[in-house]
Design a protein around this motif. Structure first.
Motif, PDB file in Angstrom:
ATOM      1  N   TYR A  55      30.685  63.641  84.303  1.00 33.71           N
ATOM      2  CA  TYR A  55      31.472  63.004  83.092  1.00 33.71           C
ATOM      3  C   TYR A  55      31.541  63.660  81.718  1.00 33.71           C
ATOM      4  O   TYR A  55      32.938  63.386  81.116  1.00 33.71           O
ATOM      5  CB  TYR A  55      30.869  61.012  83.608  1.00 33.71           C
ATOM      6  N   GLU A  58      32.985  66.581  81.090  1.00 32.32           N
ATOM      7  CA  GLU A  58      34.644  66.310  80.485  1.00 32.32           C
ATOM      8  C   GLU A  58      35.358  65.253  79.346  1.00 32.32           C
ATOM      9  O   GLU A  58      36.317  65.722  78.855  1.00 32.32           O
ATOM     10  CB  GLU A  58      35.181  65.201  82.117  1.00 32.32           C
ATOM     11  N   TYR A  59      33.983  64.164  79.533  1.00 32.51           N
ATOM     12  CA  TYR A  59      34.428  63.602  78.429  1.00 32.51           C
ATOM     13  C   TYR A  59      33.975  63.144  77.207  1.00 32.51           C
ATOM     14  O   TYR A  59      34.393  62.145  75.903  1.00 32.51           O
ATOM     15  CB  TYR A  59      34.915  62.146  78.992  1.00 32.51           C
ATOM     16  N   ARG A  66      30.922  49.444  83.553  1.00 33.83           N
ATOM     17  CA  ARG A  66      31.930  49.227  83.887  1.00 33.83           C
ATOM     18  C   ARG A  66      32.235  50.011  84.736  1.00 33.83           C
ATOM     19  O   ARG A  66      33.032  50.099  85.556  1.00 33.83           O
ATOM     20  CB  ARG A  66      32.257  47.747  83.526  1.00 33.83           C
ATOM     21  N   VAL A  67      32.698  50.722  83.291  1.00 32.41           N
ATOM     22  CA  VAL A  67      33.077  52.503  83.270  1.00 32.41           C
ATOM     23  C   VAL A  67      33.117  53.313  85.047  1.00 32.41           C
ATOM     24  O   VAL A  67      33.490  54.119  85.669  1.00 32.41           O
ATOM     25  CB  VAL A  67      33.721  52.925  82.105  1.00 32.41           C
ATOM     26  N   LYS A  70      33.017  52.122  88.563  1.00 31.95           N
ATOM     27  CA  LYS A  70      34.306  52.102  88.917  1.00 31.95           C
ATOM     28  C   LYS A  70      34.965  53.661  89.089  1.00 31.95           C
ATOM     29  O   LYS A  70      35.729  53.785  89.826  1.00 31.95           O
ATOM     30  CB  LYS A  70      35.295  51.178  87.712  1.00 31.95           C
TER      31      LYS A  70
ATOM     32  N   LYS C  62      46.429  68.523  71.635  1.00 35.30           N
ATOM     33  CA  LYS C  62      45.547  69.776  72.199  1.00 35.30           C
ATOM     34  C   LYS C  62      44.554  70.933  71.585  1.00 35.30           C
ATOM     35  O   LYS C  62      45.197  71.445  71.251  1.00 35.30           O
ATOM     36  CB  LYS C  62      46.785  70.170  73.865  1.00 35.30           C
ATOM     37  N   ARG C  76      38.368  65.212  73.600  1.00 37.74           N
ATOM     38  CA  ARG C  76      38.398  64.532  75.057  1.00 37.74           C
ATOM     39  C   ARG C  76      37.625  63.023  75.485  1.00 37.74           C
ATOM     40  O   ARG C  76      38.840  62.561  76.659  1.00 37.74           O
ATOM     41  CB  ARG C  76      37.490  65.565  75.292  1.00 37.74           C
ATOM     42  N   THR C  77      37.136  62.768  74.835  1.00 29.99           N
ATOM     43  CA  THR C  77      36.854  61.081  74.806  1.00 29.99           C
ATOM     44  C   THR C  77      38.302  59.982  75.260  1.00 29.99           C
ATOM     45  O   THR C  77      38.360  59.543  75.490  1.00 29.99           O
ATOM     46  CB  THR C  77      35.957  60.118  73.752  1.00 29.99           C
ATOM     47  N   ARG C  79      40.778  60.656  76.859  1.00 28.12           N
ATOM     48  CA  ARG C  79      41.294  60.601  77.813  1.00 28.12           C
ATOM     49  C   ARG C  79      39.934  60.198  78.790  1.00 28.12           C
ATOM     50  O   ARG C  79      41.056  59.220  80.166  1.00 28.12           O
ATOM     51  CB  ARG C  79      41.337  62.559  78.555  1.00 28.12           C
ATOM     52  N   ALA C  80      39.633  59.138  78.215  1.00 27.08           N
ATOM     53  CA  ALA C  80      38.202  58.437  78.915  1.00 27.08           C
ATOM     54  C   ALA C  80      38.778  57.469  78.632  1.00 27.08           C
ATOM     55  O   ALA C  80      38.587  56.246  79.684  1.00 27.08           O
ATOM     56  CB  ALA C  80      37.073  58.944  78.526  1.00 27.08           C
ATOM     57  N   GLU C  82      41.524  55.508  79.159  1.00 22.90           N
ATOM     58  CA  GLU C  82      41.704  54.810  80.742  1.00 22.90           C
ATOM     59  C   GLU C  82      41.067  54.198  81.521  1.00 22.90           C
ATOM     60  O   GLU C  82      41.662  52.651  82.019  1.00 22.90           O
ATOM     61  CB  GLU C  82      43.013  55.753  81.362  1.00 22.90           C
ATOM     62  N   GLY C  83      39.700  54.770  81.547  1.00 23.45           N
ATOM     63  CA  GLY C  83      38.577  53.755  82.199  1.00 23.45           C
ATOM     64  C   GLY C  83      38.035  52.501  82.140  1.00 23.45           C
ATOM     65  O   GLY C  83      37.692  52.262  82.732  1.00 23.45           O
ATOM     66  N   TYR C  84      38.435  53.177  80.095  1.00 17.36           N
ATOM     67  CA  TYR C  84      38.160  51.530  79.858  1.00 17.36           C
ATOM     68  C   TYR C  84      39.037  50.878  79.358  1.00 17.36           C
ATOM     69  O   TYR C  84      38.953  49.603  78.913  1.00 17.36           O
ATOM     70  CB  TYR C  84      37.527  52.434  78.241  1.00 17.36           C
TER      71      TYR C  84
END
Lengths: 111, 100, 131
Positions: A55, A58-59, A66-67, A70, C62, C76-77, C79-80, C82-84
């Motif tokens: 993770y 990637e990010y 919580r994230v 999920k 990009k 790149r964060t 893109r995270a 959405e998960g939040y």
């Protein structure tokens, strides 16, 4: 910042014991951090630790709990993507403890 | 004279001031957020390109790399990228590293 | 634990927060710090919108490569997010135009707004925080 000796090598950690330089991480570091956190590493623990490292790669952040919950549910199945499962593995907070073992910084907004 | 600019031209007027003051034959080195001004389509790019007739324009390579280089085309050949400038505290410009 | 109790009591209140990102990513620390604030706000289940305008648009490019300047590549964060559950990302059309950029140059899906649309969106907010 404090230094710790792990398997004969010096590592810099912050005041809460998190590894400062992510790129220095290896299995010895994980095992050391796990002992510090009183966590006995099993395959299930490693699954979460490895997930966190992927993770982060990637990010570029450590996810909030919580994230994480999920995202684990999505990747490893609903039976693992819940608080009960993750807190059983990491009783003092999955994001906090598992991140430390994975060599990641403490998650932003971590509870 | 070597002029070094580090602020974005679309946020501050430092680059414009610099171009106004720089005398013919001077070098202008864009670093940090100033490199955005030298990207294709940026509102400030035309100004720098016009100034390049009288000035030598350089941009710092690592700062450019942080900016995705979709813009680097033949039409940008008036600018030279500098791979690295600082050797300790001495500002020596290593010239001639053309972009590819 | 009184703080926790207060938070529990106030948990039903959802305000509209807009985070306005106006600065280029690496020259100052604003963009990175702003992103951290957004991630923390998300933990409190608020209605969060992120707006990218002026040089803030450069945060979403990009293909950013920060190895040479030795700073973290936090693009790149985004893109995270959405998960939040942060899915409202808006970009100012005029700012894109002034930089020769289009939606396709950006690392995440965004809604591009005209000045009027952006002004209306801003007027709807309870809180606007600018970085």
């Amino acid at each position: 910042m404090p230094m710790v000796d792990i398997a004969g090598k010096d590592y810099e950690v912050d005041e809460e014991g998190y590894l400062v330089d992510l790129s220095q991480w290896n299995e010895d570091v994980a095992k050391y951090m796990a002992v510090e956190e009183k966590v006995e590493l099993t395959d299930s623990h490693w699954e979460v630790v490895n997930f966190l490292r992927e993770y982060y790669a990637e990010y570029q952040i450590a996810p909030a709990v919580r994230v994480l919950t999920k995202a684990i549910g999505k990747k490893l199945g609903a039976e693992k993507g819940n608080n009960k499962y993750l807190y059983e593995l990491f009783p003092y907070g999955p994001a906090k403890q598992a991140c430390k073992i994975a060599g990641l910084p403490k998650p932003t907004g971590c509870i | 004279m070597l002029h070094i600019v580090n602020k974005s031209a679309t946020e501050r007027s430092t680059l414009e001031s610099c171009l106004r003051m720089a005398t013919k034959g001077s070098a202008v080195l864009l670093i940090e957020d100033a490199v955005y001004a030298a990207t294709n389509g940026n509102a400030a790019a035309a100004k720098i390109q016009a100034a390049a007739a009288d000035l030598k324009i350089y941009a710092l390579g690592p700062d450019l790399a942080a900016w995705p280089g979709a813009c680097w085309t033949e039409s940008m050949s008036w600018i030279t990228a500098v791979l690295w400038i600082w050797s300790q505290s001495t500002a020596t410009v290593s010239l001639g590293c053309n972009l590819n | 634990m009184s703080d926790m109790d207060e938070m529990e009591d106030g948990s039903g209140i959802v305000k509209k927060f807009m985070f306005l990102n106006r600065k280029a990513p690496h020259g100052t620390v604003y963009a990175l710090e702003g992103l951290e604030v957004v991630l923390i706000t998300a933990a409190f289940d608020q209605d969060v919108s992120m707006v990218f305008t002026d040089d803030g648009i450069y945060q979403l490019m990009k293909g950013i490569d920060t190895k040479g300047i030795e700073v973290k590549d936090f693009s790149r964060t985004y893109r995270a997010l959405e998960g939040y559950d942060i899915e409202k990302l808006y970009v100012d059309q005029a700012s894109l135009d002034a930089r020769g950029l289009t939606e396709d140059d950006l690392i995440v899906d965004v809604t591009v707004l005209s000045v009027d649309e952006m002004a209306n969106l801003m007027a709807e907010q309870d809180v606007v925080i600018s970085f």
